[in-house]
Design an enzyme around this catalytic site. Sequence first.
Site, PDB file in Angstrom:
ATOM      1  N   ASP A 140      47.299  41.971  38.990  1.00 44.75           N
ATOM      2  CA  ASP A 140      46.150  42.814  38.660  1.00 44.75           C
ATOM      3  C   ASP A 140      45.345  43.337  39.860  1.00 44.75           C
ATOM      4  OD1 ASP A 140      47.046  42.118  36.185  1.00 44.75           O
ATOM      5  OD2 ASP A 140      45.627  40.484  35.955  1.00 44.75           O
ATOM      6  N   ASP A 182      40.744  39.453  32.290  1.00 48.94           N
ATOM      7  CA  ASP A 182      40.483  38.052  32.669  1.00 48.94           C
ATOM      8  C   ASP A 182      40.245  37.879  34.168  1.00 48.94           C
ATOM      9  OD1 ASP A 182      43.040  38.566  33.479  1.00 48.94           O
ATOM     10  OD2 ASP A 182      43.996  37.019  32.261  1.00 48.94           O
ATOM     11  N   ASP A 183      39.966  38.979  34.874  1.00 49.83           N
ATOM     12  CA  ASP A 183      39.772  38.902  36.332  1.00 49.83           C
ATOM     13  C   ASP A 183      38.321  39.074  36.737  1.00 49.83           C
ATOM     14  OD1 ASP A 183      42.596  38.874  37.452  1.00 49.83           O
ATOM     15  OD2 ASP A 183      42.662  40.524  36.025  1.00 49.83           O
ATOM     16  N   LYS A 214      52.093  40.063  42.600  1.00 52.60           N
ATOM     17  CA  LYS A 214      52.000  41.434  42.093  1.00 52.60           C
ATOM     18  C   LYS A 214      50.788  41.617  41.190  1.00 52.60           C
ATOM     19  CE  LYS A 214      55.996  43.471  40.815  1.00 52.60           C
ATOM     20  NZ  LYS A 214      57.332  43.653  40.300  1.00 52.60           N
ATOM     21  N   ASP A 274      41.784  35.635  38.890  1.00 55.95           N
ATOM     22  CA  ASP A 274      41.712  35.153  37.509  1.00 55.95           C
ATOM     23  C   ASP A 274      41.660  33.639  37.603  1.00 55.95           C
ATOM     24  OD1 ASP A 274      42.316  34.123  35.014  1.00 55.95           O
ATOM     25  OD2 ASP A 274      44.100  35.368  34.696  1.00 55.95           O
ATOM     26  N   ASP A 322      48.388  41.664  24.186  1.00 54.18           N
ATOM     27  CA  ASP A 322      47.708  41.333  25.458  1.00 54.18           C
ATOM     28  C   ASP A 322      47.411  42.574  26.289  1.00 54.18           C
ATOM     29  OD1 ASP A 322      47.765  38.677  24.773  1.00 54.18           O
ATOM     30  OD2 ASP A 322      49.112  38.052  26.399  1.00 54.18           O
ATOM     31  N   ARG A 329      53.101  39.220  29.164  1.00 55.89           N
ATOM     32  CA  ARG A 329      53.888  38.275  29.970  1.00 55.89           C
ATOM     33  C   ARG A 329      54.367  38.904  31.268  1.00 55.89           C
ATOM     34  NH1 ARG A 329      54.907  33.757  26.792  1.00 55.89           N
ATOM     35  NH2 ARG A 329      54.234  34.112  24.652  1.00 55.89           N
ATOM     36  N   TYR A 386      41.369  29.269  29.337  1.00 53.67           N
ATOM     37  CA  TYR A 386      42.813  29.343  29.458  1.00 53.67           C
ATOM     38  C   TYR A 386      43.264  29.650  30.897  1.00 53.67           C
ATOM     39  CZ  TYR A 386      47.554  29.532  28.227  1.00 53.67           C
ATOM     40  OH  TYR A 386      48.888  29.223  28.179  1.00 53.67           O
ATOM     41  N   ASN A 440      41.725  32.746  55.282  1.00 49.32           N
ATOM     42  CA  ASN A 440      42.013  34.049  54.687  1.00 49.32           C
ATOM     43  C   ASN A 440      42.611  33.831  53.298  1.00 49.32           C
ATOM     44  OD1 ASN A 440      43.255  36.662  54.127  1.00 49.32           O
ATOM     45  ND2 ASN A 440      42.811  37.091  56.271  1.00 49.32           N
ATOM     46  N   SER A 492      32.479  65.334  50.511  1.00 56.28           N
ATOM     47  CA  SER A 492      32.311  65.803  51.902  1.00 56.28           C
ATOM     48  C   SER A 492      33.584  65.658  52.727  1.00 56.28           C
ATOM     49  CB  SER A 492      31.211  65.017  52.616  1.00 56.28           C
ATOM     50  OG  SER A 492      30.013  65.130  51.936  1.00 56.28           O
ATOM     51  N   TYR A 537      59.630  36.970  42.789  1.00 64.50           N
ATOM     52  CA  TYR A 537      58.585  37.489  43.654  1.00 64.50           C
ATOM     53  C   TYR A 537      57.220  37.339  42.999  1.00 64.50           C
ATOM     54  CZ  TYR A 537      61.925  39.246  46.957  1.00 64.50           C
ATOM     55  OH  TYR A 537      62.906  39.320  47.913  1.00 64.50           O
TER      56      TYR A 537
HETATM   57  C1  F6R Z   1      50.001  39.123  31.304  1.00 63.63           C
HETATM   58  C2  F6R Z   1      49.282  37.995  30.755  1.00 63.63           C
HETATM   59  C3  F6R Z   1      49.599  37.568  29.386  1.00 63.63           C
HETATM   60  C4  F6R Z   1      50.393  36.244  29.392  1.00 63.63           C
HETATM   61  C5  F6R Z   1      50.761  35.806  27.963  1.00 63.63           C
HETATM   62  C6  F6R Z   1      51.487  34.479  27.902  1.00 63.63           C
HETATM   63  O1  F6R Z   1      49.681  39.277  32.645  1.00 63.63           O
HETATM   64  O2  F6R Z   1      48.441  37.439  31.404  1.00 63.63           O
HETATM   65  O3  F6R Z   1      50.275  38.551  28.674  1.00 63.63           O
HETATM   66  O4  F6R Z   1      51.545  36.381  30.176  1.00 63.63           O
HETATM   67  O5  F6R Z   1      49.587  35.688  27.173  1.00 63.63           O
HETATM   68  O6  F6R Z   1      50.730  33.542  28.568  1.00 63.63           O
HETATM   69  P1  F6R Z   1      51.096  31.991  28.647  1.00 63.63           P
HETATM   70  O7  F6R Z   1      52.497  31.900  29.195  1.00 63.63           O
HETATM   71  O8  F6R Z   1      50.071  31.455  29.566  1.00 63.63           O
HETATM   72  O9  F6R Z   1      51.015  31.455  27.255  1.00 63.63           O
HETATM   73 MG    MG Z   2      44.920  35.015  32.911  1.00 59.16          MG
HETATM   74 MG    MG Z   3      44.406  39.479  34.715  1.00 62.55          MG
END
Ligand code: F6R
Ligand code: MG
Ligand code: MG
Length: 389
Positions: free
Chosen positions: A256, A75-76, A254, A34, A309, A288, A113, A127, A265, A251
């Site tokens: 997407d 968004d990826d 993680k 992303d 989202d 989030r 964004y 890598n 076959s 951590y």
């Molecule tokens: C989840 C994601 C969105 C953002 C959310 C807040 O993976 O990408 O849900 O976490 O829109 O984003 P910010 O903190 O960038 O405003």
């Molecule tokens: Mg994003």
């Molecule tokens: Mg994404």
Amino acid sequence: MDQGAYQIRLSDKGEGGENKPVNSKITLSVIKADVGGFVGHSSVHPALMARAKESLSRADKEQLLVDYHVSSVGDDINLIMTHRHGVDNPEIHQLAWETFKDCTDVARELKLYGAGQDLLSDAFSGNVRGLGPGVAEMEFTERASEPVVIFMADKTEPGAWNYPLFKMFGDPFNTIGLVIDPKMHQGFKFEVHDLIDHKKVVFSLPEELYDLLVFIGAPGHYCVKGIYSKTTGEIAAVSSTQRLNLMAGRYVGKDDPVMIVRCQSGLPAVGEVLEPFANPHLVSGWMRGSHTGPLMPVGRAQSTPTRFDGPPRVVALGFQLANGKLVGPQDFFADVAFDRARAKANEIADYIRHLGPFEPHRLHLEEMEYTTLPDVMKRLTDRFQDIGD
Ligand code: F6R
Ligand code: MG
Ligand code: MG
């Protein structure tokens, strides 16, 4: 994986007419990142897609690649590439890295964004693993006919593949081939990674089914990395699972995920591979990165998370490989057969959204990507009193 198995083919001549070693195997690499959302975190701007295609078409002309297809989910950006250089190849990883950097330049111009958000380091060192982008790669000898499905998800984590992979390769109620196809009846081996302690273990199914489930039922910690046929030893599936790194007390890594599954076959049929997604399972990563929600199967045109989202999305692109050429894609989840799964995912979303900030909609405290707990706790520490016995 059997790397470095090279064969001489008489048709491949060096400049002096001598035989040149050529890797007869094909590598399928899916590398995703992303590098800027349009609008917010919902989709990829067409200008980024165009830049990514431009970058890969240059590499195609220079014959680094056999073929490529650029796709997206949410968004990826997903770079789907075939080549003959094996997994973890520095040139292929550098190509992906440079492509994402080029796309970041466009994202910055358009003030998209989170421009460059997945390129965590300025220094590329051969890598992309651990630097932000997700990677799923496998090397194999192309069969007489080679159907593959590339799964790409947004607003969830690599553990989201545990349930569908188990259904595809371990559950006879999903995959009747395990019962009635002599080439599948022996079962499959599951390679599972402990993302936190950075260890791996292989389970042989069906004998070790219960042991496997003890681990992969905890998808935030243990992930299925790869699956191998016990009949042929061939690789059947690989996911973009990677080690989680403790950064600033939490951590990361993680993000997407993507996954490659070979079909037919002696491997699950395309329909057996798609079937687990007909019943949207609950995954982590919505809003989030801190909420649970249903994984909704969608065609590419619908892979634009909106509500809260989300809900989390998964797209399945089918290709036939022909000497490494990607013939396709077939956008499987655009089919009407998945309409009911989408309706069900929306119903589950309605239900779980009512819980608002309460678990299990909101993730456990340790699993959340965003938290204000330490600050609130600090402010309130003096107000906490012992309850006594
Ligand atoms: C989840 C994601 C969105 C953002 C959310 C807040 O993976 O990408 O849900 O976490 O829109 O984003 P910010 O903190 O960038 O405003
Ligand atoms: Mg994003
Ligand atoms: Mg994404």
